[in-house]
Design a protein around this motif. Structure first.
Motif, mmCIF file in Angstrom:
data_model
loop_
_atom_site.group_PDB
_atom_site.id
_atom_site.type_symbol
_atom_site.label_atom_id
_atom_site.label_comp_id
_atom_site.label_asym_id
_atom_site.label_seq_id
_atom_site.Cartn_x
_atom_site.Cartn_y
_atom_site.Cartn_z
ATOM 1 N N ASP A 74 0.814 -1.204 0.000
ATOM 2 C CA ASP A 74 0.000 0.000 0.000
ATOM 3 C C ASP A 74 0.857 1.266 0.000
ATOM 4 O O ASP A 74 0.475 2.281 -0.579
ATOM 5 C CB ASP A 74 -0.943 -0.016 1.199
ATOM 6 N N GLN A 75 2.010 1.210 0.626
ATOM 7 C CA GLN A 75 2.895 2.369 0.689
ATOM 8 C C GLN A 75 3.628 2.610 -0.630
ATOM 9 O O GLN A 75 4.071 3.712 -0.899
ATOM 10 C CB GLN A 75 3.919 2.198 1.806
ATOM 11 N N TYR A 76 3.741 1.583 -1.442
ATOM 12 C CA TYR A 76 4.437 1.707 -2.714
ATOM 13 C C TYR A 76 3.588 2.526 -3.663
ATOM 14 O O TYR A 76 2.403 2.274 -3.834
ATOM 15 C CB TYR A 76 4.710 0.317 -3.300
ATOM 16 N N THR A 77 4.173 3.534 -4.274
ATOM 17 C CA THR A 77 3.449 4.358 -5.241
ATOM 18 C C THR A 77 4.130 4.244 -6.592
ATOM 19 O O THR A 77 5.301 3.909 -6.685
ATOM 20 C CB THR A 77 3.412 5.840 -4.813
ATOM 21 N N GLY A 78 3.399 4.510 -7.625
ATOM 22 C CA GLY A 78 3.956 4.428 -8.963
ATOM 23 C C GLY A 78 3.958 3.003 -9.469
ATOM 24 O O GLY A 78 3.257 2.145 -8.960
ATOM 25 N N CYS A 79 4.728 2.786 -10.503
ATOM 26 C CA CYS A 79 4.779 1.480 -11.148
ATOM 27 C C CYS A 79 6.174 0.891 -11.052
ATOM 28 O O CYS A 79 7.167 1.607 -11.081
ATOM 29 C CB CYS A 79 4.382 1.601 -12.614
ATOM 30 N N TYR A 80 6.229 -0.403 -10.964
ATOM 31 C CA TYR A 80 7.495 -1.112 -10.910
ATOM 32 C C TYR A 80 7.772 -1.813 -12.236
ATOM 33 O O TYR A 80 8.895 -1.839 -12.700
ATOM 34 C CB TYR A 80 7.466 -2.130 -9.760
ATOM 35 N N TYR A 81 6.728 -2.374 -12.839
ATOM 36 C CA TYR A 81 6.906 -3.179 -14.041
ATOM 37 C C TYR A 81 6.507 -2.459 -15.321
ATOM 38 O O TYR A 81 7.091 -2.699 -16.367
ATOM 39 C CB TYR A 81 6.084 -4.481 -13.938
ATOM 40 N N GLU A 82 5.509 -1.606 -15.269
ATOM 41 C CA GLU A 82 4.945 -1.006 -16.480
ATOM 42 C C GLU A 82 5.361 0.453 -16.623
ATOM 43 O O GLU A 82 5.366 1.197 -15.658
ATOM 44 C CB GLU A 82 3.421 -1.110 -16.454
ATOM 45 N N ASP A 83 5.668 0.852 -17.858
ATOM 46 C CA ASP A 83 6.039 2.238 -18.136
ATOM 47 C C ASP A 83 4.906 3.022 -18.790
ATOM 48 O O ASP A 83 4.741 4.204 -18.531
ATOM 49 C CB ASP A 83 7.265 2.293 -19.065
ATOM 50 N N GLN A 89 -1.350 2.231 -14.749
ATOM 51 C CA GLN A 89 -2.544 2.366 -13.918
ATOM 52 C C GLN A 89 -3.133 1.004 -13.601
ATOM 53 O O GLN A 89 -3.586 0.750 -12.481
ATOM 54 C CB GLN A 89 -3.594 3.257 -14.591
ATOM 55 N N LYS A 90 -3.112 0.083 -14.556
ATOM 56 C CA LYS A 90 -3.600 -1.286 -14.331
ATOM 57 C C LYS A 90 -2.741 -1.971 -13.266
ATOM 58 O O LYS A 90 -3.258 -2.666 -12.388
ATOM 59 C CB LYS A 90 -3.569 -2.071 -15.653
ATOM 60 N N GLU A 91 -1.428 -1.777 -13.340
ATOM 61 C CA GLU A 91 -0.538 -2.352 -12.325
ATOM 62 C C GLU A 91 -0.878 -1.816 -10.936
ATOM 63 O O GLU A 91 -0.951 -2.574 -9.968
ATOM 64 C CB GLU A 91 0.924 -2.035 -12.653
ATOM 65 N N ILE A 92 -1.110 -0.517 -10.836
ATOM 66 C CA ILE A 92 -1.452 0.098 -9.547
ATOM 67 C C ILE A 92 -2.778 -0.460 -9.032
ATOM 68 O O ILE A 92 -2.890 -0.841 -7.864
ATOM 69 C CB ILE A 92 -1.514 1.639 -9.683
ATOM 70 N N ASP A 93 -3.786 -0.528 -9.912
ATOM 71 C CA ASP A 93 -5.092 -1.068 -9.514
ATOM 72 C C ASP A 93 -4.976 -2.524 -9.060
ATOM 73 O O ASP A 93 -5.560 -2.925 -8.052
ATOM 74 C CB ASP A 93 -6.093 -0.962 -10.659
ATOM 75 N N ASP A 94 -4.211 -3.309 -9.803
ATOM 76 C CA ASP A 94 -4.034 -4.722 -9.444
ATOM 77 C C ASP A 94 -3.278 -4.867 -8.126
ATOM 78 O O ASP A 94 -3.563 -5.759 -7.328
ATOM 79 C CB ASP A 94 -3.313 -5.478 -10.556
ATOM 80 N N ARG A 95 -2.315 -3.995 -7.886
ATOM 81 C CA ARG A 95 -1.579 -4.038 -6.617
ATOM 82 C C ARG A 95 -2.524 -3.713 -5.462
ATOM 83 O O ARG A 95 -2.479 -4.352 -4.409
ATOM 84 C CB ARG A 95 -0.392 -3.079 -6.653
ATOM 85 N N HIS A 96 -3.428 -2.732 -5.664
ATOM 86 C CA HIS A 96 -4.423 -2.407 -4.624
ATOM 87 C C HIS A 96 -5.381 -3.576 -4.405
ATOM 88 O O HIS A 96 -5.787 -3.834 -3.268
ATOM 89 C CB HIS A 96 -5.190 -1.142 -4.994
ATOM 90 N N ASP A 97 -5.733 -4.281 -5.481
ATOM 91 C CA ASP A 97 -6.569 -5.483 -5.337
ATOM 92 C C ASP A 97 -5.849 -6.528 -4.489
ATOM 93 O O ASP A 97 -6.460 -7.194 -3.653
ATOM 94 C CB ASP A 97 -6.909 -6.089 -6.700
ATOM 95 N N LEU A 98 -4.552 -6.676 -4.706
ATOM 96 C CA LEU A 98 -3.768 -7.635 -3.931
ATOM 97 C C LEU A 98 -3.743 -7.242 -2.451
ATOM 98 O O LEU A 98 -3.854 -8.098 -1.578
ATOM 99 C CB LEU A 98 -2.345 -7.726 -4.496
ATOM 100 N N VAL A 99 -3.626 -5.947 -2.177
ATOM 101 C CA VAL A 99 -3.688 -5.457 -0.795
ATOM 102 C C VAL A 99 -5.032 -5.848 -0.177
ATOM 103 O O VAL A 99 -5.086 -6.339 0.954
ATOM 104 C CB VAL A 99 -3.473 -3.924 -0.728
#
Length: 147
Positions: A74-83, A89-99
């Motif tokens: 949750d503290q991680y912001t931005g993207c790690y894999y996608e440019d 945005q999909k990566e961020i949404d999916d990461r929030h789903d994982l949280v």
């Protein structure tokens, strides 16, 4: 204590010093998020791996570990894999789903524990079932004993 020291060193911009405290490789990333904010972080790649593993395997991780992983993601912001902005945005949404999955597992584990140890209704149901099972057992063996 160590986490605080690492955070302070990271804020001071001392990645080489930070790496001296790490037991895992550290990837230093600066990425542009869709909201056009730059995020620099010092990240242990194993966090994402462990979070996915725990989310996909209910019961593998305990409540404290689930909460810790959810907080780190949750503290991680931005993207790690996608440019690209849409993929990012999909990566961020999916990461929030994982949280959310990790937090749901936490709640479910806590409720399971309560049901097993302190839920009066569950205890009453089990006691009633045990009594009926005993009665049925006795009724089934009684005809054989009367012979």
């Amino acid at each position: 204590m160590i986490r605080t020291l690492i955070t302070i060193l990271a804020l001071l911009g001392l990645p080489a010093t930070l790496m001296a405290f790490s037991t895992h490789p550290i990837k230093i990333m600066t990425r542009q998020s869709p909201a056009a904010t730059t995020t620099t972080l010092y990240y242990h790649p194993a966090v994402f791996e462990k979070a996915v593993e725990c989310a996909q395997n209910y019961g593998m991780c305990d409540v404290d570990e689930l909460l810790n992983l959810a907080e780190q993601l949750d503290q991680y912001t931005g993207c790690y894999y996608e440019d690209e902005a849409e993929a990012c945005q999909k990566e961020i949404d999916d990461r929030h789903d994982l949280v959310d999955v990790l937090l749901l597992q936490t709640e479910l584990q806590q409720r399971d524990e309560y049901t097993k140890k302190a839920n009066l209704f569950a205890d009453d149901v089990k006691a009633d079932k045990d009594m009926h099972d005993r009665d049925n057992f006795i009724d089934n063996i009684s005809p054989e004993m009367d012979v």
